[in-house]
Write an enzyme that holds these catalytic residues in place. Structure first.
Site, mmCIF file in Angstrom:
data_model
loop_
_atom_site.group_PDB
_atom_site.id
_atom_site.type_symbol
_atom_site.label_atom_id
_atom_site.label_comp_id
_atom_site.label_asym_id
_atom_site.label_seq_id
_atom_site.Cartn_x
_atom_site.Cartn_y
_atom_site.Cartn_z
ATOM 1 C CD GLN A 1 -47.175 -59.199 -12.216
ATOM 2 O OE1 GLN A 1 -47.796 -59.555 -11.232
ATOM 3 N NE2 GLN A 1 -45.907 -59.553 -12.399
ATOM 4 C CG PHE B 1 -46.438 -57.487 -5.189
ATOM 5 C CD1 PHE B 1 -45.377 -56.602 -5.091
ATOM 6 C CD2 PHE B 1 -47.703 -57.047 -4.829
ATOM 7 C CE1 PHE B 1 -45.573 -55.308 -4.633
ATOM 8 C CE2 PHE B 1 -47.905 -55.746 -4.364
ATOM 9 C CZ PHE B 1 -46.840 -54.878 -4.262
ATOM 10 N NE ARG C 1 -36.403 -67.509 -11.226
ATOM 11 C CZ ARG C 1 -35.377 -66.752 -11.645
ATOM 12 N NH1 ARG C 1 -34.524 -66.249 -10.777
ATOM 13 N NH2 ARG C 1 -35.202 -66.519 -12.921
ATOM 14 N NE ARG D 1 -40.391 -57.449 -4.869
ATOM 15 C CZ ARG D 1 -40.636 -56.252 -4.342
ATOM 16 N NH1 ARG D 1 -41.617 -56.089 -3.487
ATOM 17 N NH2 ARG D 1 -39.902 -55.211 -4.671
ATOM 18 C CD GLU E 1 -38.375 -62.211 -9.408
ATOM 19 O OE1 GLU E 1 -37.592 -62.101 -10.371
ATOM 20 O OE2 GLU E 1 -39.097 -63.198 -9.227
#
Lengths: 491, 767
Positions: free
Chosen positions: B207, B238, B320, B352, B722
């Site tokens: 990714q 993911f 997060r 994700r 997500e």
């Protein structure tokens, strides 16, 4: 003696005479033929990305079966047509299954897609139009991590609604003829005395060969042996495949008994056992996946001696006799006697399982429950099988109870059986004593599937559930899926 | 241009076009790394993995490995010419273990052989001499030893202790939240092809091609410019291929450098699961104070995050978690604290949701606990706590400008799914059903969109128009199945007014668009769509200027549509226009660059506006549990989700459904079990159970919430990768609700994943 395996591939006969016995079909496709449409997702027959379809002639009919190419040995395709995802589109036109997958947005990353297309092709080729569960059963062996499956299930229904004269279907007759031409009754041996892939054609040839080479590995469906190759990297210099042995797959029904040949697939076992009781049908529905059931066999599941194989407990509860043969000598023993200890069976060098005979329930009450983390395509944490012979007064004349996942072997709960024998089926106190007796019968282990405490508790609750259901005649109130009445009504 | 009004004139965006590779997928014609035709002489690489979780690597005897058939080379840390490190930031994660081993399965050496089979067989012949130490495996182990990968970090506001003390009610609890294996269907793979003068071309299933390029160069001690990383597509990512793809690319490149031949490394699935990071598992210790309406006065939460053996992306991930500890709820006083614990397990990584799910699940647990304490419907408690005008600032100081969106969305879902009537029907069912019990839950999602590492919010694109009018599209985003490529192609087709088939989608490569950000944080289409639109817009403007000059028309009269350009009463085929422009020496190639506006974040102060906007959604789940076994079925799911004005509704619905089902797996059947030696016991799909088709309910209703993004995103769409994963919190809460019904004495502790065993334990207290 034939010195090559033969199979049909893209309308041509392939003869393979130089390959390592352990070569998998997937490696042959990807590395030798260099067809990369078929993917390796897990290398252990669990994700289905490598699904291909084998077509064989069975009683004159062309039968399509999905198989996991990653754990299927190349030699096992002898006599079959091998169909892969690249073979479906004809004249630039997608097969209806492919077309529906595109239209329904059934692919995202696309890596599971070839396997899904092939599983749906096998379903499509049955010509049947199943209900939703029939579709999800056909897909239980195909993991998709992207879509959430809804579009794939819808694509299946779309495609099944389009069973019409597609160019692919028109070729069926030619394929049947070509496969008929491949048929022979020869014993097959590829390799030499030191290292071979052998496929004897008769019981006698098998018995002789195995006696000469008791160090050979017997392979039926390879749904377990395949992993010895791909994961344990075991060198298997001598492989005897049972798939060509005439009559070894026979399913024989007599008035009081049912005999399943060792190489009867789990698909056929489901048909035969499912007819005896809806719980056995449901148990077999959840046994592995369609790919595993199409390859895996009754004899393989038993001879393998897995402590969690689902077949053995069910058969033991019904009352089953195992048939073995070594050279010219045959013997039989109660199935529960075959399992000696963890992965240790009562089987002599050169001896092999030929089949198993079970007593039909004939009025006895049968219950079977498989408890797993995930409903479909999962190995049991606990599997409980119960068979009660009831007297007219509601007491238990004979109780046969067997569990998987509770010991190193599939095992009868003899202490619990003893408590229940003679007790009224709705005798709550007796039921509780029987549950307590399970602690005498079993000392389960903790592993990644479940803790010992959970196994112990669930084993007791399954027994309790079976007794409740039989006593009340009501199982809709105790089951999340597959009520017995519903299934009867549907039949 | 960002604020360009949309309207009926749009012909290519907002349409449900199929995935650009759909036909190739179903025909087996889409190429993944292992399908690329191998160059002549390609060698294959397999890994030698540590058989211990912690200890000193005293010796390593590789003689048998070297002597095995087919072996060409064996590589260890000593064979890394540059830095023996694959970490994105912290220099704490070696390519090959050196001196000590940090987790069971850590790569210690690599074998290069003529076939993959030969390499794998040889790799098992090593003799390790490891002075083993007791590994630290759990949150509790790490807390006891005080070992962390990064410093503790907290933010919040108000006097939490005082607010808790002053609250009418107080509750506290501990929620254990399991990790998750990505289980992308295509395992990690890389093919490195050496070129002249030290060049290295790396095909990687990643990714983050720019990071692969950079770290390969760093390990090989060559400039970044010598290395090209290319990826056409991944078979799923993911988050599991954001940093985790790097190591395999580096090892393949090291092998290619050492042998001078192309080298391929494709991990076996069991190895893949053992050696790549997972979603962080966490223990959330929380306290909440609230009033009689269930309205929160103060929330105090500590997330003990198990990061594994190195930092990897744990700073961003756990940050997060903190940013989403509020989910959709206003917290007047809050203390949100974290510990980033070091354990002798594989380094946990992006997945994700990137930490958000854990934060949100803890908040939902608190909501359910409050509702149970007060005897109120959990949905009423949730709604009482939603952000609202005047109660609209997050604990980190970002104001929630669109509080009306979630309120309206939840109102609509509540009505559409018949929540209240079903709640009553379920109570009636439970009253008459002793063994089976039903549960229901409706939970919201508010998810912040942007990388919280602000500099990553940039993207580049490269568009060429060739003389025949065909268009070559390239950008920094990678395709992992999420439909990014078709979305960006739709944007470009819209810009030029041409059919989508004219736009050729090409593999992502660091040679065309440099210095890219990972395709992550749901940002792919927001960033790359905008960059591609800017690139295409630049060429379009040149064509417009050319038309104005050549045909003396006004810019406002020119319209690009239907593969033609219309001006005045005339028109030209697009290809004709392009040809004329070429002959007039107009440049038909352009780059585009975009950076997200408005965002800023001061981590030291714990305040700022880290997110450009929020994406919203809500889900209602109904389950039935078997109280004798703990098994459960998901009976029905209703989802209403906000993707702004969808760039491609079919792709977006696919993301919503897939995200939900993946989240459901995380919270139900997907259980990671490490044994006492630190070995992952669930290292294959036979033991690690992701959802299958039958786990998805027949009654699965997914609807897009009709609204436009208030922010000027690409065609007013919203990110979708997500946020839907966390819609699955509804399943966990519904199971918990059914357990409550089974017990009849309030809410019982229930940890995630709610496996049948966990459910039965919750019902009976202790097994």
């Amino acid at each position: 003696m034939r010195r090559a395996i033969r199979f049909l591939r893209r309308n041509e006969t392939v003869e393979a005479r130089n390959f390592e016995p352990r070569t998998t079909l997937l490696d042959w496709l990807r590395l030798t033929e260099r067809s990369t449409g078929t993917k390796e997702g897990c290398g252990e027959g669990d994700c289905g990305a490598c699904t291909v379809v084998l077509r064989r002639l069975v009683d004159g009919r062309l039968v399509s079966n999905p198989v996991n190419a990653c754990i299927l040995l190349l030699g096992q395709v002898d006599g079959a047509e091998v169909l892969t995802v690249e073979d479906l589109a004809a004249d630039g036109r997608l097969h209806p299954v492919q077309q529906a997958m595109v239209e329904r947005h059934g692919s995202q990353c696309g890596f599971c897609t070839p396997g899904i297309v092939m599983s749906l092709l096998a379903l499509y080729e049955t010509g049947e139009t199943p209900d939703r569960q029939g579709v999800t059963d056909a897909l239980a062996g195909n993991l998709c991590r992207c879509t959430g499956y809804r579009p794939i299930v819808e694509a299946a229904f779309d495609a099944l609604g389009r069973i019409e004269a597609d160019p692919f279907a028109q070729r069926r007759l030619e394929v049947a003829e070509a496969l008929a031409a491949l048929r022979d009754e020869a014993d097959v041996l590829v390799g030499d005395e030191r290292s071979f892939f052998a496929a004897p054609a008769s019981m006698e040839a098998l018995a002789r060969l195995y006696l000469d080479h008791p160090d050979a590995t017997l392979v039926a469906g390879a749904t377990d042996v395949g992993l010895w190759v791909t994961k344990a990297l075991t060198d298997l210099p001598k492989i005897i495949w049972l798939g060509r042995v005439a009559g070894l797959d026979a399913v024989m029904e007599e008035e009081a008994t049912l005999t399943l040949g060792a190489t009867a697939t789990l698909v056929r076992a489901r048909e035969a056992l499912g007819a005896l009781d809806p719980d056995l049908d449901e148990l077999m529905r959840r046994f592995g996946s369609q790919q595993v059931r199409a390859s895996g066999t009754v004899g393989g599941n038993i001879a393998n001696g897995s402590p969690i194989g689902d077949l053995a407990p069910a058969l033991i509860a019904l009352g089953a006799t195992l048939h073995l043969r070594r050279g010219d000598a045959s013997r039989r023993l109660p199935l529960e006697g075959f399992f000696l200890d963890y992965r240790k069976q009562d089987r002599q060098p050169g001896e092999f399982v030929t089949g198993v005979t079970v007593r039909k329930p004939a009025g006895r009450q049968v219950r079977a429950f498989k408890v797993t983390k995930r409903f479909d395509e999962d190995i049991s944490a606990v599997m409980g099988a119960f068979c009660f012979d009831m007297a007219d007064d509601g007491t238990v004349r004979e109780a046969r109870i067997a569990y998987g996942g509770m010991a190193g072997i599939p095992k009868r709960a003899r202490a619990a059986e003893a408590v229940l024998t003679g007790a009224a089926i709705d005798d709550r106190a007796a039921a509780e004593r029987a549950v307590a007796a399970l602690d005498t019968d079993f000392a389960p282990l903790t592993d990644h599937r479940a803790s010992a405490a959970y196994r112990r508790r669930v084993a007791g609750n399954l027994l309790m559930k079976a007794l409740m259901e039989i006593a009340t005649g009501d199982d809709a109130a105790t089951r999340l899926i597959a009520h017995r009445e519903v299934r009867h009504a549907a039949e | 241009m960002n604020g360009a009004p949309d309207g009926p004139a749009l012909r290519h965006v907002h349409r449900p076009l199929p995935h650009d590779s759909g036909i190739r997928h179903v025909a087996g014609a889409a190429l993944y790394i292992d399908d690329i035709r191998e160059p002549d002489g390609t060698l294959h690489v397999a890994l030698g993995l540590s058989p211990a979780a912690r200890g000193r690597l005293a010796g390593l005897d590789l003689a048998a490995v070297r002597a095995a058939p087919g072996v060409v080379a064996v590589l260890t840390a000593a064979d890394v010419p540059g830095r023996n490190d694959i970490s994105p930031a912290n220099a704490d994660e070696p390519v090959f273990a050196e001196g000590e081993v940090l987790f069971h399965g850590q790569p210690v050496f690599a074998v290069v052989a003529t076939t993959r089979d030969a390499a794998r067989r040889a790799a098992r012949l090593a003799a390790f001499d490891i002075a083993e130490e007791a590994p630290s495996l759990t949150v509790e182990d790490a807390l006891a030893r005080g070992e962390t990968v990064l410093p503790d970090y907290a933010f919040g506001r108000g006097d939490v202790e005082a607010a808790l003390a002053g609250a009418t009610h107080r509750l506290e609890g501990v929620l254990r939240i399991g990790g998750q294996e990505h289980f992308y269907l295509e395992g990690q793979a890389a093919l490195a092809v050496p070129g002249e003068g030290g060049d290295m071309l790396v095909h990687s299933s990643t990714q983050h091609p720019s990071e692969v390029q950079h770290i390969v160069a760093r390990a090989l001690a060559i400039p970044d410019a010598f290395v090209t990383c290319e990826v056409r597509r991944m078979g799923g990512g993911f988050g599991g291929k954001e940093t985790q793809a790097t190591q395999w690319a580096v090892i393949a490149a090291l092998a290619a450098r050492a042998t001078g031949r192309p080298c391929k490394l494709r991990l076996d699935r069991d190895d893949d699961m053992a050696v790549t990071g997972k979603r962080h598992d966490m223990r959330a210790d929380w306290r909440v104070g609230f009033d009689d309406d269930g309205r929160i006065a103060a929330y105090d939460v500590m997330f003990n995050a198990r990061c594994g053996c190195s930092a990897d992306l744990s700073q961003g991930v756990v940050d997060r978690t903190m940013f989403h500890a509020d989910n959709a709820y206003f917290l007047p006083a809050a203390r949100i604290a974290t510990r980033r614990l070091k354990t002798n397990t594989v380094s946990n990584t992006a997945f994700r949701g990137f930490g958000g799910p854990q934060g949100m699940l803890a908040a939902e647990r608190a909501m359910d606990e409050i509702a149970a304490r007060l005897g109120r419907d959990p949905l009423d408690v949730r709604k009482a706590n939603f952000y609202a005008p005047g109660r609209d600032e997050t604990p980190y100081g970002q104001s929630v400008e669109d509080t009306d969106v979630l309120a309206a969305l939840v109102e609509q879902l509540e009505a559409d799914c018949d929540y209240r009537a079903r709640r009553e029907a379920i109570a009636a069912f439970n009253a008459r059903s002793p063994v089976l019990k039903k549960g229901l839950a409706l939970t919201p999602v508010k998810f912040g969109i942007s990388f919280t590492l602000t500099h990553l919010n940039q993207a580049g694109a490269l568009v060429h128009v060739y003389q025949d009018g065909s268009i070559h599209l390239n950008h920094g985003g990678t395709e992992m199945g999420q439909g990014l490529f078709i979305k960006v192609a739709q944007v470009v087709a819209e810009e030029f007014g041409v059919g989508i088939e004219r736009v050729r989608i090409t593999a992502t490569t660091t040679a065309k668009v440099p210095n890219t950000s990972p395709t992550a944080a749901s940002s792919g289409s927001d960033l790359n769509g905008m960059a591609a639109r800017i690139a295409a817009g630049t060429i379009r403007q040149r064509l417009v200027d050319f038309l104005c000059e050549t045909f003396d028309v006004a810019e406002g009269e020119i319209e690009f549509r239907d593969d033609r350009v219309f001006f005045g009463n005339e028109s030209l085929a697009f290809a004709e226009l392009v040809k004329k422009a070429y002959q007039a020496r107009v440049q038909l190639s352009a780059t585009g660059f975009y950076r997200t506006p408005k965002i800023h974040w001061d981590r030291a102060a714990g305040r700022g506006q880290p997110f450009f906007y929020f994406a919203y959604g809500a889900a209602c789940a109904e389950v039935t549990i078997d109280t004798m076994t703990g098994e459960y079925r998901l009976d029905r799911v209703d989802i209403l989700h906000d993707v702004g004005r969808s760039l491609n509704p079919a792709i977006d619905i696919g993301q919503i459904e897939g995200g939900f089902v993946q989240g459901m797996g995380w919270l139900t059947t997907e259980e990671l079990v490490f044994d006492a030696k630190g070995r992952l016991a669930t290292h294959a799909p036979s033991t690690y159970k992701i959802p299958v088709a039958s786990d998805v309910p027949a009654d699965f209703r997914v609807t897009l919430f009709p609204s436009a993004n208030r922010q000027a995103t690409i065609y007013r769409s919203k990110a979708v990768g997500e946020p839907p994963l966390m819609l699955a919190n509804s399943v966990f809460c519904a199971i918990s609700d059914a357990v409550r019904a089974a017990r009849g004495d309030g809410l019982a502790p229930l940890d995630a994943p709610a496996t049948p065993e966990a459910v039965l334990r919750a019902i009976v207290g202790a097994l």
